[in-house]
Design a protein around this motif. Structure first.
Motif, PDB file in Angstrom:
ATOM      1  N   LEU A  81       0.744  -1.429   0.086  1.00  0.00           N
ATOM      2  CA  LEU A  81      -0.003   0.482   0.374  1.00  0.00           C
ATOM      3  C   LEU A  81       0.927   1.577  -0.161  1.00  0.00           C
ATOM      4  O   LEU A  81       0.182   2.103  -0.703  1.00  0.00           O
ATOM      5  CB  LEU A  81      -1.012   0.105   1.148  1.00  0.00           C
ATOM      6  N   GLY A 126      -5.243  -3.032   2.962  1.00  0.00           N
ATOM      7  CA  GLY A 126      -4.569  -3.747   2.908  1.00  0.00           C
ATOM      8  C   GLY A 126      -5.095  -5.495   2.230  1.00  0.00           C
ATOM      9  O   GLY A 126      -5.913  -6.133   1.358  1.00  0.00           O
ATOM     10  N   CYS A 145      -7.296  -3.183  -0.613  1.00  0.00           N
ATOM     11  CA  CYS A 145      -6.201  -2.972  -2.164  1.00  0.00           C
ATOM     12  C   CYS A 145      -5.540  -4.704  -1.515  1.00  0.00           C
ATOM     13  O   CYS A 145      -4.479  -4.277  -1.368  1.00  0.00           O
ATOM     14  CB  CYS A 145      -5.354  -1.730  -0.764  1.00  0.00           C
ATOM     15  N   CYS A 198      -4.747   8.424  -4.256  1.00  0.00           N
ATOM     16  CA  CYS A 198      -4.419   6.922  -4.471  1.00  0.00           C
ATOM     17  C   CYS A 198      -4.123   7.589  -6.156  1.00  0.00           C
ATOM     18  O   CYS A 198      -4.923   7.206  -6.599  1.00  0.00           O
ATOM     19  CB  CYS A 198      -5.302   5.852  -4.304  1.00  0.00           C
TER      20      CYS A 198
END
Length: 218
Positions: free
Chosen positions: A152, A191, A195, A211
């Motif tokens: 990340l 995460g 993600c 992002c």
């Protein structure tokens, strides 16, 4: 795309922290523990293993091994069987036994609360020490950089590094120290839930406006 200025990155990080804090208000380490020794053991067992599996194993393990001396005096073959399902169980069992012995011999059976002392223990590097210090002792000595934080931090454009310690250094320069432990939790939770490694859910991502999606295949 022009390079982001330091001020722009700092401003973006503030917004990122605000969104992550709101999204994951209860983010915490997902290993079950009730004292520093249990968290240390669980963290060592979590290498190449899911927290869910570790929690299943430690539910019984922590009833059987209640002190550093219990690990120090453990029958190695028996300890191996007790932790077998976490993977790499022979190495982990040797590490836990050596850890118990060193805690007994050098620290009166107690887990130390400094980076210097922790990283001298068998099986304990900066990542594990940061987990212990931040969660068991409430000390923000560094930022946990696991596979999720690494991924990340790169995708979010907070670092260009690939080495965990260099990534940690970059993050420590950006994130206020009082948030170091929380920030790692937020990235780890994001995460695991949004993600993910192979197919991140960018369409529904809470921080998609912040992002740059570096390295994400589109």
């Amino acid at each position: 795309m022009p390079k982001e200025t330091s001020k722009a990155k700092a401003d973006r990080l503030k917004k990122l922290i605000a969104v992550l804090r709101k999204t994951y208000p209860n983010a915490r380490v997902e290993l079950n523990y009730s004292n520093p020794l249990e968290l240390l053991v669980a963290t060592i067992l979590s290498a190449q293993c899911t927290d869910k599996r570790v929690n299943i194993v430690t539910a019984q393990l922590f009833k059987k091994y209640r002190s550093a001396a219990d690990y120090a005096n453990a029958d190695l073959a028996e300890l191996e069987q007790d932790i077998k399902s976490t993977g790499f169980y022979r190495n982990k069992a040797r590490t836990l036994k050596a850890l118990g012995q060193q805690l007994v011999e050098r620290h009166r059976g107690e887990v130390p609360n400094s980076m210097e002392q922790l990283t001298k223990l068998p099986g304990v590097g900066r990542k594990t020490a940061n987990v212990l210090l931040g969660n068991a002792f409430g000390i923000n000595a560094g930022i946990v950089v696991d596979t999720h934080v690494m991924r990340l931090a790169q995708r979010l454009g907070l670092t260009t590094q690939k080495d965990p310690e260099k990534i940690e250094h970059d993050l420590m320069q950006l994130v206020p120290q009082k948030l170091w432990t929380d920030f790692a939790h937020w990235l780890i939770w994001h995460g695991r839930r949004r993600c993910i490694a192979r197919k991140p859910d960018c369409a529904n991502c809470e921080v998609k406006q912040l992002c740059p999606q570096i390295g994400v295949k589109k």
